[in-house]
Design a protein around this motif. Structure first.
Motif, mmCIF file in Angstrom:
data_model
loop_
_atom_site.group_PDB
_atom_site.id
_atom_site.type_symbol
_atom_site.label_atom_id
_atom_site.label_comp_id
_atom_site.label_asym_id
_atom_site.label_seq_id
_atom_site.Cartn_x
_atom_site.Cartn_y
_atom_site.Cartn_z
ATOM 1 N N PRO A 192 0.820 -1.215 0.000
ATOM 2 C CA PRO A 192 0.000 0.000 0.000
ATOM 3 C C PRO A 192 0.852 1.263 0.000
ATOM 4 O O PRO A 192 1.906 1.312 0.647
ATOM 5 C CB PRO A 192 -0.806 -0.121 1.300
ATOM 6 C CG PRO A 192 -0.005 -1.039 2.160
ATOM 7 C CD PRO A 192 0.706 -1.984 1.245
ATOM 8 N N VAL A 193 0.397 2.248 -0.742
ATOM 9 C CA VAL A 193 1.078 3.539 -0.804
ATOM 10 C C VAL A 193 0.214 4.568 -0.098
ATOM 11 O O VAL A 193 -0.952 4.777 -0.464
ATOM 12 C CB VAL A 193 1.333 3.968 -2.258
ATOM 13 C CG1 VAL A 193 1.960 5.362 -2.305
ATOM 14 C CG2 VAL A 193 2.224 2.959 -2.967
ATOM 15 N N ILE A 194 0.767 5.200 0.934
ATOM 16 C CA ILE A 194 0.038 6.225 1.690
ATOM 17 C C ILE A 194 0.312 7.594 1.072
ATOM 18 O O ILE A 194 1.471 8.008 0.924
ATOM 19 C CB ILE A 194 0.455 6.203 3.169
ATOM 20 C CG1 ILE A 194 -0.092 4.952 3.855
ATOM 21 C CG2 ILE A 194 -0.016 7.451 3.894
ATOM 22 C CD1 ILE A 194 0.255 4.844 5.325
ATOM 23 N N VAL A 195 -0.756 8.267 0.696
ATOM 24 C CA VAL A 195 -0.643 9.635 0.176
ATOM 25 C C VAL A 195 -1.156 10.573 1.260
ATOM 26 O O VAL A 195 -2.349 10.602 1.567
ATOM 27 C CB VAL A 195 -1.462 9.810 -1.122
ATOM 28 C CG1 VAL A 195 -1.318 11.235 -1.638
ATOM 29 C CG2 VAL A 195 -1.000 8.803 -2.181
ATOM 30 N N LYS A 196 -0.242 11.357 1.842
ATOM 31 C CA LYS A 196 -0.581 12.189 2.995
ATOM 32 C C LYS A 196 -1.078 13.570 2.585
ATOM 33 O O LYS A 196 -0.655 14.122 1.573
ATOM 34 C CB LYS A 196 0.642 12.361 3.901
ATOM 35 C CG LYS A 196 1.205 11.084 4.463
ATOM 36 C CD LYS A 196 2.403 11.396 5.366
ATOM 37 C CE LYS A 196 3.077 10.150 5.874
ATOM 38 N NZ LYS A 196 4.231 10.468 6.753
ATOM 39 N N ASN A 197 -1.947 14.122 3.413
ATOM 40 C CA ASN A 197 -2.387 15.514 3.275
ATOM 41 C C ASN A 197 -2.288 16.172 4.655
ATOM 42 O O ASN A 197 -3.238 16.139 5.435
ATOM 43 C CB ASN A 197 -3.816 15.591 2.749
ATOM 44 C CG ASN A 197 -4.265 17.033 2.552
ATOM 45 O OD1 ASN A 197 -3.505 17.966 2.752
ATOM 46 N ND2 ASN A 197 -5.523 17.214 2.162
ATOM 47 N N PRO A 198 -1.135 16.761 4.991
ATOM 48 C CA PRO A 198 -0.939 17.345 6.327
ATOM 49 C C PRO A 198 -1.905 18.474 6.649
ATOM 50 O O PRO A 198 -2.143 18.762 7.825
ATOM 51 C CB PRO A 198 0.507 17.861 6.273
ATOM 52 C CG PRO A 198 1.159 17.078 5.173
ATOM 53 C CD PRO A 198 0.073 16.848 4.160
ATOM 54 N N THR A 199 -2.463 19.115 5.624
ATOM 55 C CA THR A 199 -3.351 20.257 5.866
ATOM 56 C C THR A 199 -4.518 19.878 6.761
ATOM 57 O O THR A 199 -4.867 20.588 7.706
ATOM 58 C CB THR A 199 -3.873 20.829 4.534
ATOM 59 O OG1 THR A 199 -2.765 21.216 3.720
ATOM 60 C CG2 THR A 199 -4.770 22.030 4.785
ATOM 61 N N ASP A 200 -5.154 18.748 6.470
ATOM 62 C CA ASP A 200 -6.274 18.311 7.309
ATOM 63 C C ASP A 200 -5.959 17.016 8.049
ATOM 64 O O ASP A 200 -6.855 16.338 8.541
ATOM 65 C CB ASP A 200 -7.561 18.179 6.496
ATOM 66 C CG ASP A 200 -7.446 17.127 5.398
ATOM 67 O OD1 ASP A 200 -6.353 16.533 5.241
ATOM 68 O OD2 ASP A 200 -8.444 16.889 4.703
#
Length: 523
Positions: free
Chosen positions: A265-273
């Motif tokens: 699995p590849v985790i795509v992060k969004n630190p904004t939320d």
């Protein structure tokens, strides 16, 4: 009523997401009272089905012709170019020719029926829209004939899926689409319950790595999609660091783990939320093992210094750290791109962390400044982040490495109050006084642990108690009492220590005198 004969026509009724896929031979267009009616049994309101004619019965001579408005020439050309059919339509030129090919059940497959419907969908017109009542959609078509039924429902952002194309002869009232869709469940591990601790609520010490599990299912009707993807959408509270990686396990319908499926699995992060995504190409996974029915995705996230902390049960009963996940998924087999317009309901779990509320007083209940404490877990002294003179929080590894405002000792100030934020429940701690205020004796160490209770979904605290040995007290506070007095024996009079000191000097002096006399005799 007289039945008008129609050339043998094999047609499959295919649905999505749970397909009713079978080949049947329809030998007539019935001219009974149901001849110009198609009924779909589906007890879900708000859907829109449209029936488009492909073939009509044009006369009593049992001839088959194209329906009015159907783009027959272009349709035949498209059938000839589609590699799914091989050369089966190479010699056809009329509606009867096409009907003859698809009615040959010994040389026609379910896969070809699905492909035939997809090609036909590009050339149909003059549709009849459904009406809904009592768990049924009724299509009152104008003529007896062979129809392509298209589910036109807009299921964007809904937990629902469109039916695949349906091929049916009017008068057949047994159409029952079964719409399958994936499901998602998120769980958090309750750390003191071992491997059986998965559920909706957890509680931890700040700095802990908290385990999460997301279970997703795969509908069997994926086979009717050209592309089928779904994406885990996970949002953590600000009290958690986003994970760096995850691990997936695959199971069949019997719950047997499948070891031959390879997927990272590849985790795509969004630190904004504070969210992340993990996408799955389901068709690619099924190509490795067609028996995959369930995926379990595991990851850990660190509870950090931004976590909400319970200081008081009554005022902070909802001071939790919520974590939410849902799936977006392909939900229209008519869309060859596999867009993820479907959306499951959110699945939410909660994590809790607590405060030890301390008070330092003397035997008259007056607050004392200058007392020093350490908090221990086992024999280890816990490092603390000093927020202000009264408040200390369990330090994270990053804060300890930065070594800013880090201490292992609490020092009480004038009001004698101190708070230690971010402790776990059901965990044995020791509060040890390392230095008492001037003129006071040190208090005994206090061993304690918190216990609590929650509402059924884990979102609200209902109980908070502190246990000290055999004693259980409501709340999460401790009062540490210092008493005045010397650690040396005392008769109550003054000058005792001076008396002992002078006496000691006399003994030492006598020893010196004795040694001097002995030396004089020798001389």
């Amino acid at each position: 009523m007289k039945m008008k004969k129609f050339a043998a026509l094999a047609a499959a009724t295919i649905m999505t997401v749970s397909a009713v896929a079978a080949t049947s031979t329809f030998s007539v267009f019935a001219t009974t009272e149901n001849a110009n009616k198609i009924v779909i049994n589906e007890n879900v309101e708000g859907k829109t089905y449209v029936a488009y004619p492909i073939f009509n019965q044009t006369s009593a001579t049992n001839t088959i012709d194209w329906a009015n408005g159907f783009a027959s020439v272009s349709f035949i050309d498209a059938l000839k170019k589609d590699t799914t059919f091989g050369n089966k339509f190479e010699a056809v030129s009329t509606a009867a020719d096409v009907a003859g090919v698809i009615s040959n059940k010994d040389n026609w497959s379910e896969k070809e029926t699905a492909a035939f419907a997809k090609v036909a969908a590009k050339f149909v017109s003059n549709g009849t829209e459904s009406t809904y009542a009592n768990g049924q959609y009724t299509l009152n078509v104008p003529n007896a004939g062979y129809y392509l039924i298209i589910d036109k429902t807009d299921n964007t952002d809904k937990d629902n899926a469109n039916s695949a194309y349906i091929l049916n002869v009017s008068g057949k009232l047994t159409v029952t689409p079964k719409v399958g869709k994936p499901k998602l469940t998120k769980e958090i591990k309750h750390n003191e319950n071992g491997d059986n601790g998965w559920g909706v609520v957890g509680d931890n010490q700040i700095g802990d790595d908290v385990e999460f599990r997301i279970t997703t299912t795969i509908p069997s009707e994926v086979q009717y999609y050209d592309t089928y993807t779904y994406t885990i959408n996970d949002t953590l509270s600000k009290g958690f660091d986003l994970p760096d990686d995850a691990e997936c396990f695959f199971y069949d319908k019997n719950g047997t783990k499948l070891t031959d499926v390879t997927f990272t699995p590849v985790i795509v992060k969004n630190p904004t939320d504070n969210s992340f995504k993990i996408q799955f190409d389901i068709k690619t996974l099924l190509a490795q093992n067609q028996n995959i029915d369930k995926i379990e995705t595991y990851y850990t996230a660190k509870l950090n210094g931004n976590a909400k902390v319970v200081a008081n049960k009554d005022t902070d009963s909802k001071n939790n750290n919520p974590n939410t996940a849902y799936l977006t998924y392909s939900n229209n087999p008519q869309d060859e791109s596999g867009k993820e317009n479907g959306k499951t309901p959110e699945s939410k779990v909660y994590d809790w962390t607590f405060t030890l509320v301390g008070s330092k007083v003397n035997e008259d209940n007056d607050p004392l400044a200058g007392a020093k404490f350490q908090l221990k877990k086992g024999i280890s002294v816990i490092k603390l982040y000093k927020i202000n003179d009264n408040d200390y929080r369990i330090a994270t590894a990053e804060e300890i490495a930065a070594d800013t405002n880090i201490t292992d000792t609490i020092i009480t100030v004038r009001d004698g109050k101190f708070n230690i934020l971010g402790i776990d429940d059901a965990t044995d701690y020791t509060l040890e006084e390392t230095e008492a205020p001037s003129e006071y004796n040190k208090a005994d160490a206090i061993s304690f642990k918190l216990s609590n209770g929650y509402v059924s979904d884990g979102s609200e605290l209902t109980k908070l108690e502190i246990k000290n040995g055999e004693t259980t007290t409501d709340g999460n506070g401790v009062t540490v009492v210092n008493r005045k007095g010397s650690e040396l024996p005392s008769t109550g009079g003054i000058g005792t220590q001076i008396f002992y000191g002078v006496g000691g000097a006399i003994v030492v002096g006598a020893g010196v005198l004795l040694i001097t006399k002995k030396r004089a005799k020798k001389d």
